[in-house]
Design an enzyme around this catalytic site. Structure first.
Site, mmCIF file in Angstrom:
data_model
loop_
_atom_site.group_PDB
_atom_site.id
_atom_site.type_symbol
_atom_site.label_atom_id
_atom_site.label_comp_id
_atom_site.label_asym_id
_atom_site.label_seq_id
_atom_site.Cartn_x
_atom_site.Cartn_y
_atom_site.Cartn_z
ATOM 1 N N TYR A 175 0.821 -1.216 0.000
ATOM 2 C CA TYR A 175 0.000 0.000 0.000
ATOM 3 C C TYR A 175 0.852 1.262 0.000
ATOM 4 C CZ TYR A 175 -4.487 -2.273 1.056
ATOM 5 O OH TYR A 175 -5.641 -3.001 1.010
ATOM 6 N N LYS A 213 3.450 -15.292 2.732
ATOM 7 C CA LYS A 213 3.623 -16.051 1.488
ATOM 8 C C LYS A 213 5.130 -16.281 1.329
ATOM 9 C CE LYS A 213 1.977 -17.820 -2.370
ATOM 10 N NZ LYS A 213 1.045 -18.972 -2.434
ATOM 11 N N ASP A 248 -2.727 -18.376 1.151
ATOM 12 C CA ASP A 248 -3.736 -19.101 0.365
ATOM 13 C C ASP A 248 -4.374 -20.188 1.223
ATOM 14 O OD1 ASP A 248 -1.220 -20.285 0.317
ATOM 15 O OD2 ASP A 248 -1.315 -20.928 -1.771
ATOM 16 N N ASP A 266 -6.230 -7.098 4.667
ATOM 17 C CA ASP A 266 -7.392 -6.488 4.016
ATOM 18 C C ASP A 266 -8.297 -7.591 3.469
ATOM 19 O OD1 ASP A 266 -9.016 -4.483 2.769
ATOM 20 O OD2 ASP A 266 -8.005 -4.911 0.872
ATOM 21 N N ASP A 269 -12.151 -9.285 5.141
ATOM 22 C CA ASP A 269 -13.441 -9.330 4.431
ATOM 23 C C ASP A 269 -13.972 -10.763 4.419
ATOM 24 O OD1 ASP A 269 -13.300 -6.574 3.703
ATOM 25 O OD2 ASP A 269 -14.175 -6.989 1.729
HETATM 26 C C1 IPM Z 1 -10.258 -1.172 4.098
HETATM 27 C C2 IPM Z 1 -10.371 -0.667 2.667
HETATM 28 C C3 IPM Z 1 -9.184 0.192 2.309
HETATM 29 C C4 IPM Z 1 -7.940 -0.694 2.398
HETATM 30 C C5 IPM Z 1 -9.217 0.893 0.960
HETATM 31 C C6 IPM Z 1 -10.489 1.640 0.732
HETATM 32 C C7 IPM Z 1 -8.051 1.821 0.789
HETATM 33 O O1 IPM Z 1 -10.540 -1.723 1.777
HETATM 34 O O2 IPM Z 1 -10.150 -0.342 5.006
HETATM 35 O O3 IPM Z 1 -10.306 -2.380 4.301
HETATM 36 O O4 IPM Z 1 -7.629 -1.438 1.459
HETATM 37 O O5 IPM Z 1 -7.266 -0.640 3.427
HETATM 38 MN MN MN Z 2 -10.869 -3.627 2.766
#
Ligand code: IPM
Ligand code: MN
Ligand code: NAD
Length: 352
Positions: free
Chosen positions: A143, A188, A220, A244, A248
């Site tokens: 990032y 990884k 993975d 990240d 999710d």
């Molecule tokens: C998160 C989001 C952000 C990230 C994006 C919007 C920059 O996906 O906070 O999880 O990847 O960190």
């Molecule tokens: Mn995110």
């Protein structure tokens, strides 16, 4: 009486709707637990681009630095998707994380009992007390690495220093010590040199935590194991991008991405508290977003930055109770009351 200065970064899309509910709940908790909160708003993301031309105005950084903590909704949306490279809403989010030195992002994936049947994962796989803490490194890696573009090529660089890995590893080991003393470091290392340094560094830090059982897992495999057997995890520590993605994924085990809170911490008292989800442009303005991830982020703020653990616990308990009979559409199940974003906020306040 304690008084806290909180900066609100409502952001874009569903951001304002969900932050408004979180503020209501925080005010209610303040009444009940005897403290006061003073709010200030600042611009971040697309709304900041519209108003000032940039996603992270200097004034926003100054306001955040002058506050006890920050509550963030979410940024981004199709309106700004074609902005040139670094002038996107998301760059503002990375910028504020960097400016405040928020290197540690805590993303707990917890199953609230009543939601077990709302998760796409089978009950017996989730168990009764699934509670995973994902510790995501937040100010390094791909990032923030060097990137560039030529006519027919582009690149982003994953780079970590020993110091960066050490400090996030210590946060994760410290958390593991307060929990079930189990830490999984996800990398990884079979491919990436940066991951080999990551693993080596975590092994070195582990010497200071002999009581913590440490294992290493390739990312993975971890993605698969989260669905196969989430109960095996206590604390997971991983890089910015892997964290990240895995968070999710972990959110769905808990029923919905609308449920997952997060704390971004710097080592000092100031923290930034935000749901892990985005601005959900597909449902923005419809009043149906789930505000619980943001409300639970407020609970994390009370715990980690404001030293009000009873208020934090009370919010979490109220959320669990409300979920027994009330659901926003993302976690709706037959027989429940289907409620709006605002109603969910009101219900949590009433329960508190
Ligand atoms: C998160 C989001 C952000 C990230 C994006 C919007 C920059 O996906 O906070 O999880 O990847 O960190
Ligand atoms: Mn995110
Ligand atoms: P998203 O998280 O915004 O949405 C993904 C899906 O989940 C959508 O269907 C959405 O409706 C649903 N969803 C998300 N939050 C919800 C909630 N609280 N209640 C009910 N449903 C919810 O991810 P995306 O669609 O990939 O990204 C949309 C925008 O948000 C992009 O601009 C992205 O860059 C940005 N984003 C911002 C952040 C942040 O500010 N922290 C995080 C992730 C994505």
């Amino acid at each position: 009486m304690a008084n806290y200065k909180i900066t609100l970064l409502k952001g874009d899309g569903i951001g304002p709707e969900i932050v408004n509910q979180a503020v209501k709940v925080l005010d209610k908790a303040a009444d009940k637990f005897g403290f006061t909160v003073e709010y200030d708003e600042a611009l971040l993301g697309g709304c900041a681009i519209d108003a000032t031309g940039v996603p992270l105005p200097e004034e926003t950084i100054a306001k955040c630095k002058a506050s006890d903590s920050v509550i963030l909704g979410a940024v981004g949306g199709p309106k700004w998707d074609n902005q040139p490279g670094n002038n996107r809403p998301e760059a503002g989010l990375l910028g504020i994380r960097g400016a405040l030195g928020l290197f540690a992002n805590l993303r707990p994936s917890v199953i609230f009992g009543p939601l077990k049947s709302a998760s796409p994962i089978k009950d017996e796989i989730i168990g009764d007390d699934m509670d995973i803490m994902i510790v995501r490194e937040l100010t390094g890696g791909i990032y923030f690495g060097e990137r560039g573009r030529e006519e027919d090529a582009a690149w982003d660089t994953e780079k970590y220093s020993v110091a960066e890995v050490e400090r996030i590893a210590r946060v994760a080991f410290d958390l593991a010590m307060k929990r079930n003393k189990k830490l999984t470091s996800v990398d990884k290392a079979n491919v990436l040199e940066s991951s080999r340094l990551w693993r080596q560094t975590v092994v070195n830090v582990a010497k200071d935590y002999p009581e913590v059982e440490l294992n290493h897992m390739y990312v993975d495999n971890c993605a698969m194991q989260l669905v196969r057997n989430p109960k095996q995890f206590d604390v997971i520590v991983t890089s910015n991008i892997f964290g990240d993605i895995l968070s999710d994924e972990a959110s769905m085990i808990a029923g919905s991405i609308g449920m997952l809170a997060s704390a971004s911490l710097s080592g000092g008292k100031l923290g930034l508290y935000e749901p892990i989800h985005g601005s959900a442009p597909d449902i923005a303005g419809k009043g149906i977003a789930n505000p619980l991830a943001t409300i639970l982020s407020v609970a994390m703020m009370l715990r980690y930055s404001l030293a009000q653990p009873e208020a934090a616990q009370a919010i979490e308990t109220a959320v669990a109770k409300v979920l027994e009979t009330n659901r926003t559409p993302d976690i709706y199940e037959e027989g429940m009351n289907k409620v709006s974003c605002e109603q969910m906020g009101d219900l949590v306040c009433a329960q508190l």
